[in-house]
Scaffold this motif. Structure first.
Motif, short mmCIF file in Angstrom:
data_model
loop_
_atom_site.label_atom_id
_atom_site.label_comp_id
_atom_site.label_asym_id
_atom_site.label_seq_id
_atom_site.Cartn_x
_atom_site.Cartn_y
_atom_site.Cartn_z
N ALA A 1 0.82 -1.21 0.00
CA ALA A 1 0.00 0.00 0.00
C ALA A 1 0.86 1.26 0.00
O ALA A 1 0.62 2.18 -0.79
N PHE A 2 1.87 1.30 0.88
CA PHE A 2 2.68 2.51 0.98
C PHE A 2 3.68 2.64 -0.16
O PHE A 2 3.93 3.75 -0.65
N VAL A 3 4.26 1.55 -0.61
CA VAL A 3 5.27 1.62 -1.67
C VAL A 3 4.64 1.91 -3.02
O VAL A 3 5.08 2.79 -3.76
N PHE A 4 3.57 1.18 -3.35
CA PHE A 4 3.01 1.28 -4.69
C PHE A 4 1.85 2.27 -4.79
O PHE A 4 1.79 3.06 -5.73
N ASP A 5 0.93 2.25 -3.81
CA ASP A 5 -0.24 3.12 -3.88
C ASP A 5 0.06 4.55 -3.43
O ASP A 5 -0.37 5.50 -4.07
N VAL A 6 0.79 4.70 -2.33
CA VAL A 6 1.03 6.03 -1.77
C VAL A 6 2.26 6.69 -2.40
O VAL A 6 2.18 7.80 -2.92
N LEU A 7 3.40 6.02 -2.34
CA LEU A 7 4.61 6.60 -2.94
C LEU A 7 4.58 6.54 -4.47
O LEU A 7 5.30 7.29 -5.13
N GLY A 8 3.76 5.66 -5.01
CA GLY A 8 3.66 5.57 -6.47
C GLY A 8 4.86 4.96 -7.13
O GLY A 8 5.12 5.21 -8.32
N LEU A 9 5.63 4.15 -6.38
CA LEU A 9 6.80 3.49 -6.97
C LEU A 9 6.34 2.30 -7.80
O LEU A 9 5.22 1.82 -7.66
N PHE A 10 7.20 1.84 -8.65
CA PHE A 10 6.88 0.69 -9.49
C PHE A 10 8.17 -0.02 -9.83
O PHE A 10 9.26 0.54 -9.76
N ASN A 11 8.05 -1.29 -10.20
CA ASN A 11 9.24 -2.12 -10.39
C ASN A 11 9.18 -2.85 -11.72
O ASN A 11 9.47 -4.03 -11.81
N GLU A 12 8.77 -2.11 -12.76
CA GLU A 12 8.66 -2.70 -14.09
C GLU A 12 9.88 -2.32 -14.92
O GLU A 12 10.12 -1.16 -15.22
#
Length: 491
Positions: free
Chosen positions: A422-433
């Protein structure tokens, strides 16, 4: 349903302190952020501002609020410090490139959208353009004139600062004193029509050579820079809304003039919470195209620049930007972003490992306390660097659990992974593609060759060579881990 375990506080530029956030309408938030002037490629400093407010947007949505996020496109107007003098930058660019002004606006609007998409920014709810709201701007001007705070001279309309300051407070946001401002205002060409050199343009008469022009009650012309944001923010968010954001450089005069225009036309202050993102420097100096101390996002992603040693993925750059609080100055350098890249990779590796952690009947890691710390960080004026520090506390715990040095229950494991995601992808908007996919594959192959050489050296009892391989890899940030199933490595 709102997450209300702790009170969200926002630093309000108008009061100069953190304040408890209370929306005007329960469960709903109106937020306006000043968008780009589309006459050139968007630069990294602009991107920092938009990433910062994307974080705000994401967190408010995460808390369960219904957010209407309005971010404008400035595609017309004299865009200089006082918004009255100089040439319209879009028209100037059109002459240089020998194309129509709206071709310039379209070209750089597309670039702006492409860059923010690469940074994984969410799209705003509404993205109005200045040229699409000329009628609304004329209506605001007429209200200001009718209320006695605007005057027309030779086809141009100006805002009467001294008249306004008799009833309201011009300088409430920036803390500037009107007498001092008047004393320090230099005379500029074209200001002879003004009653006071501090007065700013609401509408400017278009001279014969001016390309972008519209009919108005005062003759053909174009709106002042400050006016567009007043017209568009109030159209979509009402005369009084929750949050207005932008870069620190817009605090004065742009946002100060917005407040004045709204009070002069509607009789009330427009915004409850003013938020300002700070500047980005490069190698300790202000970014500047004229000195060459400048880098565009696309140059950063491609590696085609003379400033950095390699290309960096947009996700890594986003992570780097969010490692600093939005109100602090952030210095961009090769060393700093290299360190961020390593941290980003450690974080993503831990998230991958979290789903496969072995479970136990008890937990050493207090997941609920850690989760609350994450919310406490974001509730403290969207403090992303403190949040990231707590995320790395979880990374450390994951590594210890994976190594069998700590334990976690199934329920805590589920809370841990859900909160991390939730915090890494939804809130901070980070991605690992595809972050450095090719480079990582090649690096993994090379390190595996060295691991095989080290294993062979150990089998031959050549411990000097074995230690040399381990130590030299460690010196460049690659740590070898010997386990029952063989040797693995982490960056």
């Amino acid at each position: 349903m709102l997450y209300n375990q702790n009170q969200l506080k926002i630093y309000n530029s108008i009061s100069g302190k953190k304040e408890d956030f209370t929306p005007i309408h329960s469960g709903k938030i109106g937020m306006y952020v000043c968008g780009p002037t589309v006459y050139n490629f968007v630069h990294l400093g602009n991107c920092r501002t938009f990433i910062s407010f994307d974080l705000v947007f994401r967190y408010l949505k995460h808390l369960g609020y219904q957010v209407r996020y309005v971010r404008n496109i400035t595609d017309v107007g004299h865009i200089v410090d006082d918004a009255d003098a100089g040439e319209d930058k879009i028209a100037q660019k059109a002459r240089l490139e020998q194309i129509e002004p709206m071709e310039v606006a379209q070209k750089y609007t597309v670039n702006f959208h492409q860059i923010l998409k690469q940074f994984n920014n969410l799209e705003p709810s509404i993205e109005p353009t200045a040229t699409g709201h000329i009628i609304e701007q004329i209506q605001v001007i007429q209200k200001i004139i009718d209320n006695g705070y605007g005057y027309e001279v030779n086809g141009s309309v100006y805002f009467d600062i001294e008249k306004f300051d008799q009833t309201y407070d011009y300088g409430v946001l920036s803390g500037r004193n009107i007498e001092d401002m008047i004393a320090n205002t230099r005379e500029l060409d074209g200001q002879s029509d003004k009653r006071n050199p501090l007065d700013f343009a609401l509408w400017k008469k278009a001279e014969a050579e001016h390309i972008m022009r519209w009919p108005s009650p005062w003759g053909d012309g174009f709106p002042g820079w400050h006016l567009e944001c007043t017209a568009m923010s109030t159209k979509y968010l009402g005369d009084h809304f929750d949050i207005h954001g932008g870069g620190m450089d817009l605090k004065f005069p742009h946002h100060e003039c917005e407040i004045a225009q709204n009070e002069a036309s509607c009789g009330n202050t427009p915004v409850n919470y003013w938020m300002h993102a700070n500047m980005l420097t490069l190698n300790g100096k202000k970014m500047s195209k004229s000195t060459g101390n400048n880098i565009l996002p696309q140059e950063l992603f491609s590696g085609e620049n003379t400033i950095l040693s390699k290309a960096y993925h947009p996700a890594v750059v986003r992570f780097f930007i969010l490692q600093a609080h939005y109100r602090s100055i952030l210095d961009f350098s090769d060393d700093a972003i290299q360190a961020s890249e390593k941290g980003f990779q450690r974080l993503m590796e831990a998230i991958d490992n979290a789903a496969n952690l072995p479970v136990s009947s008890h937990s050493n890691f207090n997941v609920q306390e850690w989760k609350q710390k994450c919310y406490d960080a974001m509730n403290d004026d969207f403090n992303s660097p403190i949040l990231i520090a707590h995320l790395f506390d979880a990374v450390k715990a994951i590594n210890l659990i994976q190594d069998g040095k700590e334990s976690i229950t199934q329920n805590d494991k589920e809370v841990l992974t859900a909160t991390l995601n939730a915090f890494v992808f939804d809130v901070l908007g980070l991605f690992n593609e595809d972050v450095n996919t090719d480079s990582n594959d090649k690096l993994e192959n090379v390190v595996n060759i060295l691991i095989n050489m080290r294993n062979e050296a150990r089998a031959n009892k050549d411990f000097a060579l074995s230690d040399l391989i381990r130590n030299q890899l460690a010196a460049i940030g690659i740590e070898l881990k010997d386990g029952k199933e063989g040797t693995t490595f982490t960056l």
